[in-house]
Design a protein around this motif. Structure first.
Motif, short mmCIF file in Angstrom:
data_model
loop_
_atom_site.label_atom_id
_atom_site.label_comp_id
_atom_site.label_asym_id
_atom_site.label_seq_id
_atom_site.Cartn_x
_atom_site.Cartn_y
_atom_site.Cartn_z
N ASP A 124 -27.67 59.80 -0.72
CA ASP A 124 -28.57 60.08 -1.71
C ASP A 124 -30.03 60.06 -1.02
O ASP A 124 -30.85 61.01 -1.70
N GLU A 126 -32.65 61.80 1.32
CA GLU A 126 -32.77 62.84 2.28
C GLU A 126 -33.10 62.61 3.65
O GLU A 126 -32.92 63.47 4.29
N ARG A 153 -31.69 70.22 1.90
CA ARG A 153 -30.95 69.01 2.18
C ARG A 153 -30.35 68.52 0.89
O ARG A 153 -30.76 68.04 -0.17
N THR A 155 -28.14 66.25 -1.35
CA THR A 155 -27.75 64.87 -1.30
C THR A 155 -26.78 64.43 -2.21
O THR A 155 -26.69 65.23 -3.16
#
Length: 179
Positions: A124, A126, A153, A155
């Motif tokens: 979770d 980044e 990114r 996540t």
């Protein structure tokens, strides 16, 4: 002006999370009037670079796999996009092998100036993708005038297809549209 965009999807899973991001980036680029092509590393049966450096004396690589067929495509691209799942805080082994095998482009005239990274991680946070960004930044730094122009990114993407329930595909699409 229309650009030639080459997207390298290194997901070993068809329709995996990073693969979906690659498809959305391509869709955005096409909707903006660009030519977008996706290369799927999983279909190439890549061999590992042996470090023989023969590619510095010849056009292409002495290894007989799918790479020689893509050097011209990569060289002629205006923008390169690398899509990768994040494994152990770095790009996938498939993408690392692909990057190593791009050595025949080193020190030669290439059109690409902008490089993008689309990453998908179960984490979770980044910062779990910092290693992947560093991997791609290290590769771009080897080429004069080439820059890392954007990073997505993704996540919290643990299971195949999790990305569909997020805004990451839309972000990839917009990134492609604005390439």
């Amino acid at each position: 002006m229309s650009k030639k965009v080459v997207i390298v999807s290194s997901s070993p899973r068809k329709d995996g999370n990073s693969d979906i991001l690659a498809q959305e980036f391509a869709r955005g680029a096409r909707d903006a009037g660009h030519c977008a092509e996706i290369i799927n590393v999983r279909d190439m049966q890549l061999k590992f670079c042996t470090g023989c450096m023969s590619c510095m004396k010849r056009d292409g690589c002495i290894l007989d796999d799918g790479m020689n067929a893509v050097y011209g495509t990569i060289r002629d691209a205006d923008a390169l996009v690398f899509a990768s799942p994040v494994y152990y805080y770095a790009v996938s082994g498939q993408l690392k092998t692909f990057l190593d095998r791009l050595n025949p482009l080193y020190g030669r005239k290439n059109n690409f100036k902008d490089v993008y990274l689309l990453s998908a991680s179960a984490e979770d946070d980044e910062t779990a993708m910092d290693g992947s960004v560093k991997d791609i930044q290290g590769w771009t730094d080897c080429f004069d005038g080439v820059k890392l122009a954007g990073v997505l990114r993704g996540t919290g993407l643990e299971a195949r297809g999790d990305v569909k329930d997020t805004d990451f595909p839309e972000k990839a699409y917009n990134m492609g549209k604005n390439v």
